[in-house]
Motif scaffolding. Structure first.
Motif, short mmCIF file in Angstrom:
data_model
loop_
_atom_site.label_atom_id
_atom_site.label_comp_id
_atom_site.label_asym_id
_atom_site.label_seq_id
_atom_site.Cartn_x
_atom_site.Cartn_y
_atom_site.Cartn_z
N MET A 119 0.81 -1.21 0.00
CA MET A 119 0.00 0.00 0.00
C MET A 119 0.85 1.27 0.00
N SER A 120 2.18 1.13 0.13
CA SER A 120 3.05 2.32 0.10
C SER A 120 3.47 2.67 -1.32
N LYS A 121 3.14 1.82 -2.29
CA LYS A 121 3.51 2.06 -3.68
C LYS A 121 2.27 2.27 -4.53
N LEU A 122 2.46 2.92 -5.65
CA LEU A 122 1.37 3.16 -6.58
C LEU A 122 1.86 2.86 -7.99
N VAL A 123 1.11 2.04 -8.71
CA VAL A 123 1.44 1.66 -10.08
C VAL A 123 0.31 2.14 -10.98
N ALA A 124 0.67 2.75 -12.10
CA ALA A 124 -0.34 3.20 -13.06
C ALA A 124 -0.31 2.27 -14.27
N ILE A 125 -1.48 1.83 -14.70
CA ILE A 125 -1.59 1.01 -15.90
C ILE A 125 -2.75 1.52 -16.75
N ALA A 126 -2.71 1.19 -18.01
CA ALA A 126 -3.80 1.51 -18.93
C ALA A 126 -4.07 0.25 -19.74
N GLY A 127 -5.34 -0.02 -19.98
CA GLY A 127 -5.66 -1.21 -20.74
C GLY A 127 -7.12 -1.29 -21.10
N THR A 128 -7.50 -2.48 -21.52
CA THR A 128 -8.86 -2.75 -21.96
C THR A 128 -9.51 -3.74 -21.00
N VAL A 129 -10.69 -3.39 -20.51
CA VAL A 129 -11.41 -4.27 -19.60
C VAL A 129 -11.78 -5.56 -20.33
N SER A 130 -11.43 -6.70 -19.72
CA SER A 130 -11.82 -7.99 -20.32
C SER A 130 -12.94 -8.65 -19.52
N GLU A 131 -13.03 -8.33 -18.22
CA GLU A 131 -14.09 -8.91 -17.38
C GLU A 131 -14.27 -8.06 -16.14
N VAL A 132 -15.52 -7.96 -15.68
CA VAL A 132 -15.84 -7.30 -14.42
C VAL A 132 -16.69 -8.25 -13.61
N GLN A 133 -16.26 -8.52 -12.38
CA GLN A 133 -17.05 -9.34 -11.45
C GLN A 133 -17.55 -8.42 -10.35
N PHE A 134 -18.74 -7.88 -10.53
CA PHE A 134 -19.32 -6.92 -9.61
C PHE A 134 -20.19 -7.66 -8.60
N ARG A 135 -19.55 -8.21 -7.57
CA ARG A 135 -20.27 -8.97 -6.56
C ARG A 135 -19.49 -8.97 -5.25
N ASN A 136 -20.18 -9.33 -4.19
CA ASN A 136 -19.56 -9.39 -2.87
C ASN A 136 -18.62 -10.57 -2.79
N PRO A 137 -17.61 -10.51 -1.96
CA PRO A 137 -17.30 -9.42 -1.05
C PRO A 137 -16.49 -8.30 -1.69
N HIS A 138 -15.88 -8.54 -2.84
CA HIS A 138 -15.10 -7.52 -3.53
C HIS A 138 -15.37 -7.57 -5.02
N VAL A 139 -15.28 -6.42 -5.64
CA VAL A 139 -15.38 -6.34 -7.09
C VAL A 139 -14.00 -6.67 -7.65
N TRP A 140 -13.98 -7.49 -8.68
CA TRP A 140 -12.73 -7.82 -9.37
C TRP A 140 -12.82 -7.29 -10.79
N LEU A 141 -11.73 -6.72 -11.22
CA LEU A 141 -11.62 -6.13 -12.54
C LEU A 141 -10.45 -6.81 -13.25
N PHE A 142 -10.67 -7.30 -14.45
CA PHE A 142 -9.61 -7.93 -15.22
C PHE A 142 -9.35 -7.04 -16.43
N VAL A 143 -8.10 -6.61 -16.55
CA VAL A 143 -7.73 -5.63 -17.57
C VAL A 143 -6.58 -6.18 -18.40
N ASP A 144 -6.74 -6.15 -19.72
CA ASP A 144 -5.68 -6.58 -20.64
C ASP A 144 -4.76 -5.38 -20.90
N VAL A 145 -3.49 -5.55 -20.58
CA VAL A 145 -2.50 -4.49 -20.70
C VAL A 145 -1.44 -4.92 -21.70
N LEU A 146 -1.17 -4.06 -22.67
CA LEU A 146 -0.15 -4.35 -23.67
C LEU A 146 1.23 -4.21 -23.04
N ALA A 147 2.03 -5.26 -23.12
CA ALA A 147 3.39 -5.27 -22.58
C ALA A 147 4.33 -5.71 -23.69
#
Length: 124
Positions: free
Chosen positions: A31-59
């Motif tokens: 939590m002491s670091k911050l990483v910035a990424i940009a990409g395309t959403v491939s999946e969103v799991q909007f449910r309890n207990p946490h929302v999960w976001l899957f993002v395709d990032v070009l590397a």
């Protein structure tokens, strides 16, 4: 079985409930670091207990799928994020706390810039 024994048994079962409701910590993330990424959403799991976001990032010449843990739906909805806010194919910018074990493709969401330019979280 008498009433006293049955009530005692129910009380014992009920005492385990708080442990089942316990929440995990963010100790897996740095939590002491911050990483910035940009990409395309491939999946969103909007449910309890946490929302999960899957993002395709070009590397370089390949695509990596990042698994990003966000807060619970109730918390996110109070910040303006609804179940249909993001959908596969949306381009997003994100800031996240990386995995403590330096696994490259995961993290805890800190801020999200939506395709329409709106920001959720505090962008730094």
């Amino acid at each position: 079985m008498n009433l006293k024994s049955m009530l005692f048994g129910l009380a014992l079962l009920g005492s385990a409930a708080p442990a089942a409701l316990a929440h995990h910590s963010y100790s897996a993330f740095d939590m002491s670091k911050l990483v910035a990424i940009a990409g395309t959403v491939s999946e969103v799991q909007f449910r309890n207990p946490h929302v999960w976001l899957f993002v395709d990032v070009l590397a370089g010449d390949k695509t990596e799928t990042w698994a990003i843990e966000a807060g619970g739906p109730n918390i996110l909805m109070r910040q303006g994020w609804m179940a249909n806010t993001l959908k596969p194919g949306d381009k997003v910018d994100l800031q996240l706390a990386p995995m403590r074990d330096e696994t490259k493709t995961g993290g805890a969401l800190q801020a999200l810039r939506l395709p329409n330019g709106k920001t959720i979280g505090t962008w730094k």
